[in-house]
Motif scaffolding. Structure first.
Motif, PDB file in Angstrom:
ATOM      1  N   ASN A  56      -1.858 -10.905   6.349  1.00 20.86           N
ATOM      2  CA  ASN A  56      -1.876 -10.787   4.904  1.00 20.86           C
ATOM      3  C   ASN A  56      -0.884  -9.719   4.487  1.00 20.86           C
ATOM      4  OD1 ASN A  56      -2.518 -11.263   2.270  1.00 20.86           O
ATOM      5  ND2 ASN A  56      -4.607 -10.489   2.376  1.00 20.86           N
ATOM      6  N   SER A  58       0.478  -7.394   0.886  1.00 17.39           N
ATOM      7  CA  SER A  58       0.092  -6.981  -0.456  1.00 17.39           C
ATOM      8  C   SER A  58       1.201  -6.130  -1.042  1.00 17.39           C
ATOM      9  CB  SER A  58      -1.215  -6.185  -0.402  1.00 17.39           C
ATOM     10  OG  SER A  58      -1.538  -5.679  -1.668  1.00 17.39           O
ATOM     11  N   THR A  60       2.225  -3.897  -4.639  1.00 20.99           N
ATOM     12  CA  THR A  60       1.869  -3.351  -5.940  1.00 20.99           C
ATOM     13  C   THR A  60       3.135  -2.761  -6.555  1.00 20.99           C
ATOM     14  OG1 THR A  60       1.355  -1.131  -5.113  1.00 20.99           O
ATOM     15  CG2 THR A  60      -0.439  -2.754  -5.094  1.00 20.99           C
ATOM     16  N   SER A  81      -1.669  -2.299  10.758  1.00 20.51           N
ATOM     17  CA  SER A  81      -1.538  -2.032   9.339  1.00 20.51           C
ATOM     18  C   SER A  81      -0.221  -1.287   9.158  1.00 20.51           C
ATOM     19  CB  SER A  81      -2.722  -1.189   8.868  1.00 20.51           C
ATOM     20  OG  SER A  81      -2.627  -0.937   7.498  1.00 20.51           O
ATOM     21  N   ASN A  90       4.812  -9.994  -3.511  1.00 20.83           N
ATOM     22  CA  ASN A  90       3.648 -10.257  -2.674  1.00 20.83           C
ATOM     23  C   ASN A  90       3.963 -11.313  -1.611  1.00 20.83           C
ATOM     24  OD1 ASN A  90       0.836  -9.384  -2.427  1.00 20.83           O
ATOM     25  ND2 ASN A  90       0.378 -11.554  -2.725  1.00 20.83           N
ATOM     26  N   ARG A 161      -9.565 -16.385   1.293  1.00 18.09           N
ATOM     27  CA  ARG A 161      -9.491 -14.922   1.401  1.00 18.09           C
ATOM     28  C   ARG A 161     -10.761 -14.353   2.034  1.00 18.09           C
ATOM     29  NH1 ARG A 161      -6.836 -11.938  -3.361  1.00 18.09           N
ATOM     30  NH2 ARG A 161      -5.153 -13.071  -2.376  1.00 18.09           N
ATOM     31  N   ASP A 168      -6.790  -8.728   5.095  1.00 19.84           N
ATOM     32  CA  ASP A 168      -6.671  -8.419   3.670  1.00 19.84           C
ATOM     33  C   ASP A 168      -6.948  -6.941   3.404  1.00 19.84           C
ATOM     34  OD1 ASP A 168      -6.318  -9.194   0.886  1.00 19.84           O
ATOM     35  OD2 ASP A 168      -8.477  -8.893   0.690  1.00 19.84           O
ATOM     36  N   GLU A 169      -7.997  -6.402   3.999  1.00 25.54           N
ATOM     37  CA  GLU A 169      -8.335  -4.993   3.796  1.00 25.54           C
ATOM     38  C   GLU A 169      -7.246  -4.079   4.352  1.00 25.54           C
ATOM     39  OE1 GLU A 169     -12.250  -4.128   5.257  1.00 25.54           O
ATOM     40  OE2 GLU A 169     -13.180  -5.588   3.907  1.00 25.54           O
ATOM     41  N   GLN A 172      -4.405  -4.185   1.866  1.00 22.66           N
ATOM     42  CA  GLN A 172      -4.756  -3.497   0.626  1.00 22.66           C
ATOM     43  C   GLN A 172      -4.695  -1.971   0.805  1.00 22.66           C
ATOM     44  OE1 GLN A 172      -5.361  -5.032  -2.347  1.00 22.66           O
ATOM     45  NE2 GLN A 172      -4.921  -6.960  -1.332  1.00 22.66           N
ATOM     46  N   SER A 175      -1.009  -0.803   0.961  1.00 24.00           N
ATOM     47  CA  SER A 175      -0.249  -0.972  -0.282  1.00 24.00           C
ATOM     48  C   SER A 175      -0.796  -0.108  -1.411  1.00 24.00           C
ATOM     49  CB  SER A 175      -0.244  -2.442  -0.720  1.00 24.00           C
ATOM     50  OG  SER A 175      -1.530  -2.835  -1.129  1.00 24.00           O
ATOM     51  N   ALA A 177      -3.536  -0.740  -3.060  1.00 26.87           N
ATOM     52  CA  ALA A 177      -4.189  -1.579  -4.084  1.00 26.87           C
ATOM     53  C   ALA A 177      -5.667  -1.308  -4.149  1.00 26.87           C
ATOM     54  CB  ALA A 177      -3.954  -3.056  -3.778  1.00 26.87           C
TER      55      ALA A 177
END
Length: 177
Positions: A56, A58, A60, A81, A90, A161, A168-169, A172, A175, A177
């Protein structure tokens, strides 16, 4: 610390231009022959010897990041990460995560992989359901297809998702978010 055993080097992308694919291919020569390999699209046969990757990205207005979760055939997991230090959309962040994940799988000597992502656009472009019409995404699409050819079997599958929460976490968090 968990990643110190791997020789991972992240080089940020400065500019996306037509030269990016040629530069990538020059910097990442492949020991594999691509003559007879095809990208397998569809369901993966039930086997115990394939790797699974969740990805994923992300973006911002302040920052961008990506999350990658790789699961080995024996169910060991690695979590990545990474923060992107350039402005991107995105969808570009999604492709960045996919490409880095494919590169890690290649370094781990994976041969059969199942790629799971919640980006309907990216997955369907790689499956051939959607055409990649964006000039900003085209270099990413070409690099992802090139890397996909280095595997004996590869399947891209869109998931919700809710089923991609770990990646996803991670995205996030990096980024902001």
């Amino acid at each position: 610390m968990a990643l110190s055993e791997f020789s991972l080097q992240y080089v940020p992308q400065k500019v996306v231009k037509g030269q990016v694919l040629a530069d990538f291919l020059a910097q990442h020569p492949s020991p594999y022959s691509f003559g007879g390999n095809n990208i397998e699209v569809g369901m993966v046969a039930t086997r115990d010897n394939y790797w699974t990757m969740y990805f994923n990205g992300s973006s911002t207005s302040v920052s961008a990041g990506m999350g990658i979760v790789i699961q080995s055939p024996n169910h060991s997991c690695w979590y990545f990460s990474l923060k992107l230090d350039f402005d991107c959309t995105n969808n570009q962040a999604e492709y960045e995560a996919l490409i880095i994940g494919l590169d890690v799988l290649h370094d781990l000597r994976a041969t059969c992989v199942l790629i799971l992502g919640d980006s309907e656009l990216v997955i369907n472009q790689l499956n051939g359901t959607f055409r990649c019409m964006s000039c900003t995404l085209a270099p990413y699409h070409m690099v992802a297809n090139y890397l996909a050819k280095s595997f004996d079997g590869i399947t891209f599958k869109h998931i919700s998702r809710v089923r991609n929460t770990d990646a996803d976490e991670l995205a996030q968090i990096t980024s902001g978010a």
